[in-house]
Scaffold this motif. Structure first.
Motif, PDB file in Angstrom:
ATOM      1  N   VAL A 141       0.850  -1.200   0.000  1.00 39.52           N
ATOM      2  CA  VAL A 141       0.000   0.000   0.000  1.00 39.52           C
ATOM      3  C   VAL A 141       0.878   1.240   0.000  1.00 39.52           C
ATOM      4  N   ALA A 142       0.460   2.270  -0.740  1.00 41.09           N
ATOM      5  CA  ALA A 142       1.124   3.576  -0.717  1.00 41.09           C
ATOM      6  C   ALA A 142       0.043   4.631  -0.538  1.00 41.09           C
ATOM      7  N   THR A 149       4.962  10.277   0.980  1.00 44.79           N
ATOM      8  CA  THR A 149       4.126   9.113   0.708  1.00 44.79           C
ATOM      9  C   THR A 149       4.465   8.045   1.736  1.00 44.79           C
ATOM     10  N   HIS A 150       3.430   7.534   2.373  1.00 49.26           N
ATOM     11  CA  HIS A 150       3.595   6.491   3.393  1.00 49.26           C
ATOM     12  C   HIS A 150       3.441   5.145   2.706  1.00 49.26           C
ATOM     13  N   ILE A 151       4.476   4.306   2.755  1.00 51.47           N
ATOM     14  CA  ILE A 151       4.405   2.991   2.120  1.00 51.47           C
ATOM     15  C   ILE A 151       4.386   1.891   3.188  1.00 51.47           C
ATOM     16  N   TYR A 152       3.617   0.839   2.891  1.00 45.72           N
ATOM     17  CA  TYR A 152       3.519  -0.323   3.769  1.00 45.72           C
ATOM     18  C   TYR A 152       3.979  -1.533   2.966  1.00 45.72           C
ATOM     19  N   TYR A 171       5.492   2.909 -11.827  1.00 45.93           N
ATOM     20  CA  TYR A 171       5.267   1.464 -11.660  1.00 45.93           C
ATOM     21  C   TYR A 171       3.813   1.097 -11.943  1.00 45.93           C
ATOM     22  N   PRO A 172       3.350   1.345 -13.161  1.00 44.47           N
ATOM     23  CA  PRO A 172       1.938   1.078 -13.482  1.00 44.47           C
ATOM     24  C   PRO A 172       1.559  -0.390 -13.475  1.00 44.47           C
ATOM     25  N   ARG A 173       2.539  -1.277 -13.661  1.00 46.77           N
ATOM     26  CA  ARG A 173       2.234  -2.705 -13.646  1.00 46.77           C
ATOM     27  C   ARG A 173       2.144  -3.261 -12.227  1.00 46.77           C
ATOM     28  N   HIS A 174       2.702  -2.529 -11.279  1.00 47.47           N
ATOM     29  CA  HIS A 174       2.681  -2.995  -9.893  1.00 47.47           C
ATOM     30  C   HIS A 174       1.462  -2.463  -9.129  1.00 47.47           C
ATOM     31  N   PHE A 175       1.160  -1.173  -9.306  1.00 46.77           N
ATOM     32  CA  PHE A 175       0.103  -0.532  -8.523  1.00 46.77           C
ATOM     33  C   PHE A 175      -1.197  -0.364  -9.299  1.00 46.77           C
ATOM     34  N   VAL A 176      -2.289  -0.279  -8.539  1.00 49.77           N
ATOM     35  CA  VAL A 176      -3.573   0.164  -9.059  1.00 49.77           C
ATOM     36  C   VAL A 176      -4.080   1.222  -8.084  1.00 49.77           C
ATOM     37  N   THR A 182      -4.517   6.834  -2.483  1.00 50.60           N
ATOM     38  CA  THR A 182      -4.086   5.475  -2.138  1.00 50.60           C
ATOM     39  C   THR A 182      -3.823   4.606  -3.371  1.00 50.60           C
ATOM     40  N   LEU A 183      -2.684   3.918  -3.350  1.00 51.02           N
ATOM     41  CA  LEU A 183      -2.353   2.897  -4.350  1.00 51.02           C
ATOM     42  C   LEU A 183      -2.227   1.566  -3.627  1.00 51.02           C
ATOM     43  N   VAL A 184      -2.572   0.474  -4.316  1.00 46.53           N
ATOM     44  CA  VAL A 184      -2.374  -0.854  -3.746  1.00 46.53           C
ATOM     45  C   VAL A 184      -1.693  -1.750  -4.775  1.00 46.53           C
TER      46      VAL A 184
END
Length: 224
Positions: A141-142, A149-152, A171-176, A182-184
């Motif tokens: 999660v970002a 930006t807080h990343i987990y 990193y469009p292939r990694h995140f949605v 919020t990105l996951v």
């Protein structure tokens, strides 16, 4: 990822292991000083990656590579040599690449990125006075946190100074994106839930459900 080093020079093994220690997601499972020992250790440890010195007494690195290709076709092979001309024969054996002694750190990083792609991409963060890195592939999660930006990720969390928009573009292939802040991780998504008119997504390895905006929910269903 696990790796094995075959080299009859202890100093060369120590240098390579020291360089590889900077990558948290790589673990040295064994070292070998001759080809026969390397084959036995590969059979016992099933490494993902093997560094093979070409010029060896007895069974040389090229013969070891040939046997590994038959027995462990998924294993990645990198030749380590003092003679660059050996690389031509090395590629005949479908090696992923080669390194010339003394090994250069930048060349090693470039080769690993070539082999493993996004799995090698890392982000830097600070813990006190220490600089640390996390592989992008481990980030679950970002979230936007004012200027940061807080990343987990697996095993921790951190603040980075990369804006959420830039992170998504890189990193469009990694995140949605599930919300404006919020990105996951795509591959971690388990389910999309609807609770009293709102939407939430659950991720593998992340305890709390993540709120999904109405706009994101519509495209989210199409994406998955």
């Amino acid at each position: 990822m696990n790796y094995l080093i075959l080299d009859d020079e202890p100093i060369a093994r120590r240098r390579l292991r020291r360089l590889m220690s900077e990558f948290d997601h790589f673990t040295c499972v064994a070292e070998a000083a001759d080809g026969a020992e390397a084959l036995q250790l590969c059979e016992l440890n099933s490494p993902d990656l093997v560094f093979l010195d070409i010029a060896m007494p007895g069974i040389d690195g090229l013969e070891v590579a040939g046997q590994l290709r038959e027995k462990m076709p998924e294993c990645k092979i990198v030749f380590v040599t003092a003679f660059a001309e050996h690389a031509l024969r090395a590629f005949d054996l479908l090696a992923e690449g080669y390194l010339v002694k003394p090994i250069d750190k930048e060349r090693l990083v470039a080769l690993l990125e070539h082999i493993y792609g996004e799995q090698m991409q890392r982000l830097q963060y600070q813990v006190g006075h220490d600089t640390r890195w996390v592989a992008v592939s481990e980030i679950l999660v970002a979230r936007s946190d004012e200027r940061y930006t807080h990343i987990y990720f697996n095993g921790g969390e951190a603040l980075i100074d990369i804006p959420l928009k830039k992170l998504m573009a890189a990193y469009p292939r990694h995140f949605v994106q599930v919300h404006r802040n919020t990105l996951v991780k795509k591959q971690a998504v388990l389910s999309l839930e609807s609770v009293e008119g709102s939407h939430r997504v659950r991720l593998e390895g992340f305890a709390d459900p993540i709120t999904v905006s109405r706009r994101a929910a519509a495209s989210f269903k199409t994406l998955f």
